[in-house]
Design a protein around this motif. Structure first.
Motif, PDB file in Angstrom:
ATOM      1  N   GLU A 157     -37.337  24.377 -32.210  1.00  0.00           N
ATOM      2  CA  GLU A 157     -36.524  23.175 -31.965  1.00  0.00           C
ATOM      3  C   GLU A 157     -37.420  21.956 -31.749  1.00  0.00           C
ATOM      4  O   GLU A 157     -37.075  20.843 -32.146  1.00  0.00           O
ATOM      5  N   ASN A 160     -38.294  20.391 -35.014  1.00  0.00           N
ATOM      6  CA  ASN A 160     -37.254  19.533 -35.602  1.00  0.00           C
ATOM      7  C   ASN A 160     -37.413  18.088 -35.134  1.00  0.00           C
ATOM      8  O   ASN A 160     -37.185  17.144 -35.882  1.00  0.00           O
ATOM      9  N   SER A 234     -31.961  24.162 -40.304  1.00  0.00           N
ATOM     10  CA  SER A 234     -31.768  23.162 -39.235  1.00  0.00           C
ATOM     11  C   SER A 234     -31.935  21.743 -39.784  1.00  0.00           C
ATOM     12  O   SER A 234     -32.549  21.540 -40.839  1.00  0.00           O
ATOM     13  N   HIS A 235     -31.425  20.772 -39.024  1.00  0.00           N
ATOM     14  CA  HIS A 235     -31.482  19.373 -39.456  1.00  0.00           C
ATOM     15  C   HIS A 235     -32.933  18.941 -39.698  1.00  0.00           C
ATOM     16  O   HIS A 235     -33.249  18.344 -40.723  1.00  0.00           O
ATOM     17  N   GLY A 236     -33.815  19.275 -38.773  1.00  0.00           N
ATOM     18  CA  GLY A 236     -35.214  18.852 -38.898  1.00  0.00           C
ATOM     19  C   GLY A 236     -35.863  19.417 -40.153  1.00  0.00           C
ATOM     20  O   GLY A 236     -36.474  18.683 -40.940  1.00  0.00           O
ATOM     21  N   ARG A 237     -35.720  20.727 -40.369  1.00  0.00           N
ATOM     22  CA  ARG A 237     -36.305  21.355 -41.559  1.00  0.00           C
ATOM     23  C   ARG A 237     -35.721  20.749 -42.833  1.00  0.00           C
ATOM     24  O   ARG A 237     -36.438  20.461 -43.782  1.00  0.00           O
TER      25      ARG A 237
END
Ligand SMILES: NC(=O)c1ccc[n+]([C@@H]2O[C@H](COP(=O)([O-])OP(=O)(O)OC[C@H]3O[C@@H](n4cnc5c(N)ncnc54)[C@H](O)[C@@H]3O)[C@@H](O)[C@H]2O)c1
Length: 337
Positions: A157, A160, A234-237
């Motif tokens: 996390e 991200n 995930s949003h970050g990836r």
């Protein structure tokens, strides 16, 4: 939780507080916060929904609203959104529409939410048709940041959050990019720089009529990937992969490409850039992006590291199916090309 955050909340004008959080952050911090507020003369109601991007939905918004209605929330109430970007986006959207708008306080608990999602007043939920398609702008009255929340956050996390910081640097500040490349600033300093950079852009273009679009670098593709993966990426990836693919699209359109430098920095932060599903419907998903113009998706293009192309104050450029075609051939973990 740090006492500084406790103390600042005590100054809140509204005495009827609704702490909206998720099923992970609630037991970690929400219950304790709720008790503290009750002991200090507030009516504090804790509302939790299951953690995860798949719960950033209209159904969750309705659930929170119903819990508030049952508890008799009115215009004298205030929502305290405690959590990562998902909680902030959904709770913010509830605050924007409940009783035609009630005050909102944000307490971001992920790195991504501290350095990005807590700034700028965007709120939204996802739909089966795409990400963040229903939402509004609703500025918080107060944002309370404390890095000690990150002590319980997983390494994945944290990564991200690094992606959004790298994005801020790539679009706005080459010195910051170098600091991140060399890892020569502390996490606190990096959060401060990111907050300052994003806040400046938001102040110049609060409703995203032009300049603010640069914050969407990597997001036209990133949101499409999140949606295509049913939010398992995930949003970050997704945004990191999006920045790389959009750099390749820029290259194919004859513009500068930051691909090599971005790939190197993502790898040094150990961002997982693999995908295990084909991108054959990428273009269709990109078309649903909010920056699309007559259903043609548009991407943000860098002039070099630290600045973006302007295009008559539009700050994004149409991307045709052809530009996308090479990328649609990507089938497996071979990303990037
Ligand atoms: N509104 C904006 O301007 C904006 C900007 C960027 C991103 N976003 C949105 O933010 C979302 C992504 O946010 P995110 O990465 O924070 O994801 P998230 O909110 O899903 O949080 C990630 C996970 O970490 C857990 N968590 C949160 N804080 C924790 C803590 N302190 N300790 C342990 N676990 C904790 C959460 O329960 C969740 O399981 C996306 O929906 C994205 O669209 C919004």
């Amino acid at each position: 939780m740090a006492p500084s955050i406790y103390q600042k909340l005590l100054k809140c004008r509204q005495k009827n507080l609704f702490i909206v959080t998720d099923s992970t952050v609630g037991p970690l911090y929400g219950e304790e916060l709720s008790l503290f507020l009750q002991e200090n003369g507030f009516k504090a109601t804790l509302i939790q929904f299951p953690a995860g991007e798949v719960f950033k939905t209209r159904a969750t918004k309705e659930y929170i609203e119903d819990e508030m209605l049952k508890a008799g929330a009115g215009r004298d109430s205030c929502i305290v959104a405690l959590g990562g970007g998902v909680v902030l986006d959904v709770a913010g959207f509830v605050a924007a529409t409940y009783a035609r708008g009630i005050p909102l306080i944000l307490i971001p608990t992920t790195l991504l939410a501290m350095c990005d999602a807590s700034i700028g007043g965007k709120t939204a939920v996802n739909t089966p048709y795409g990400k963040n398609l229903i939402g509004s702008y609703h500025m918080p009255e107060l944002v309370l940041r404390d890095v000690s929340f990150l002590e319980t956050l997983s390494e994945e996390e944290l990564k991200n959050g690094y992606v959004e910081m790298i994005k801020h640097a790539a679009i706005l500040d080459k010195n910051y990019f170098e600091l991140l490349e060399k890892r020569s600033c502390s996490l606190e300093e990096a959060i401060e720089i990111s907050v300052m950079l994003k806040s400046k852009v938001v102040a110049l273009d609060p409703q995203e009529s032009g300049l603010r679009r640069i914050l969407n670098f990597g997001h036209t593709v990133g949101h499409a990937i999140e949606s295509m993966s049913n939010y398992t990426v995930s949003h970050g990836r997704a945004v990191a992969i999006g920045m790389l693919l959009e750099s390749q699209m820029a290259d194919s359109l004859g513009f500068y490409s930051a691909y090599d430098r971005l790939k190197t920095i993502f790898e040094s932060y150990e961002i997982d850039l693999s995908l295990d599903f084909p991108l054959d419907t990428l273009y269709e998903h990109m078309c649903l992006d909010k920056k699309s113009d007559t259903f043609v998706p548009r991407i943000v293009i860098l002039e070099e590291i630290g600045t973006t192309q302007k295009f008559d104050n539009v700050y994004c450029y149409p991307c045709t199916r052809l530009n996308c075609q090479k990328l649609q051939m990507v089938k497996t973990k071979a990303l990037p090309l």
